[in-house]
Design an enzyme around this catalytic site. Structure first.
Site: not given
Ligand code: PBG
Length: 322
Positions: A311, A194, A246
């Site tokens: 989404y 991530k 991600k």
């Molecule tokens: C953290 C989390 C995030 C997203 C999903 N889980 C935000 C981050 O890490 O700042 C982002 C998902 C998206 O942008 O669609 N709980």
């Protein structure tokens, strides 16, 4: 001339025959936001078509998702009150835990109920973990909370938990906590690679984020590719059932690397900014919305993702059924 690749492109019938990658509803997962204070679904301005759900509208949304044959829903809670320790995440009456119970009661085992396992929606400082006395995100203190959060989510009825905070050792701690509490069957979908991404921008509005600063001490540097494999292999060793990359589209090289390196299913999260960019360009009439959505999702599958969080899951599943 012997080689005429165009032969296999000459009609839709032959293109369909040789198509390598497909979108199917069962491999799409719909992220859902459920807001404690919402009395009706609230539109999210930077994500046209996406809302913060009420508990009731979330129930209706999961029934629709099940009818369409989606793979699952990934739940995010938007609490009314936050504190330094994110205590709402552990409270069985906290918004995320009640939303898990609500939707599980609605769909049973017909659809996988997945929950985001992270503190950022629940902390007043907006970080994914608790802070030490110097204001740094405290890895090991956070792990102790994640263990309890995993148990709270499993007790509420989650089939799948998604640790997304990028703390070192989080998968092992979550796996052990689940097993100790009799939840051997609960699946761990690890946000393995991530990145600290600008493409999460609209999500911050979606969850009323209170974050000041950034997450670069725990999320990965967008410049790094090999590091994603290190993170992913650690998560597999620690017991991840599914690993996730991600964001998706700016990281397709990482998706392909991860797919080649592990035997577990690979997921990719098409994040809020990826959604917003296509919606915004389409609203201007600059791109063909449906084709762009389809192409973006196909590219993620083609790179090697078995599962895509998007989404657009409902819209695409409807189109596939038509
Ligand atoms: C953290 C989390 C995030 C997203 C999903 N889980 C935000 C981050 O890490 O700042 C982002 C998902 C998206 O942008 O669609 N709980």
């Amino acid at each position: 001339m012997i080689d005429r690749p165009r032969r296999l492109r000459s009609t839709e019938a032959v293109r369909r025959l040789v198509r390598e990658t497909h979108l199917v509803p069962s491999q799409l997962v719909l992220p859902l936001f459920v807001a404690e204070a919402a009395t009706e679904p609230r539109p999210i301005a930077s994500m046209p078509g996406v809302v913060q759900h009420t508990r009731d509208s979330a129930r209706r949304a999961v029934v629709e998702a099940a009818e369409l044959g989606l793979g699952g829903v990934m739940l995010f809670g938007v609490p009314q009150h936050k504190d330094a320790h994110g205590s709402g995440a552990l409270d069985p009456t906290g918004i995320l835990n009640v939303a898990i119970a609500d939707v599980r009661a609605e769909v049973g085992d017909a659809l996988l109920v997945m929950s985001d396992l992270c503190l950022d929606e629940f902390t007043d400082h907006g970080h994914c973990g608790v802070l030490d006395d110097r204001g740094r995100v405290d890895n090991d203190a956070t792990l102790r909370i994640y263990a309890q959060m995993a148990q709270a989510q499993a007790r509420a009825g989650a089939h799948v938990v998604g640790p997304s905070g990028m703390m070192d050792g989080q998968v092992e701690v979550v796996r052990r906590a689940l097993d100790d509490d009799g939840h051997e069957d609960v699946v761990v979908l690890a946000y393995a690679a991530k990145y600290a991404s600008a493409f999460y921008g609209p999500f911050r509005e979606a969850v009323d984020s209170s974050l000041q600063g950034d997450r670069r001490t725990y999320q990965q540097d967008p410049a790094n590719r090999r590091e994603a494999l290190r993170e992913t292999l650690l998560d597999v060793e620690q017991g991840a059932d599914i690993v996730m990359v991600k964001p998706a589209m700016s990281y397709l090289d990482v998706v392909a690397d991860v797919r080649a390196a592990v035997d577990v299913p690979v997921a990719a999260y098409q994040v809020s900014g990826e959604y917003a960019m296509i919606e915004a360009a389409a609203a201007q009439g600059w791109i063909d919305r449906e084709r762009a959505v389809h192409e973006a999702l196909l590219s993620i599958r083609r790179a090697g993702a078995d599962i895509v969080l998007t989404y657009w899951a409902v819209e695409v599943a409807r189109r596939l059924a038509a």
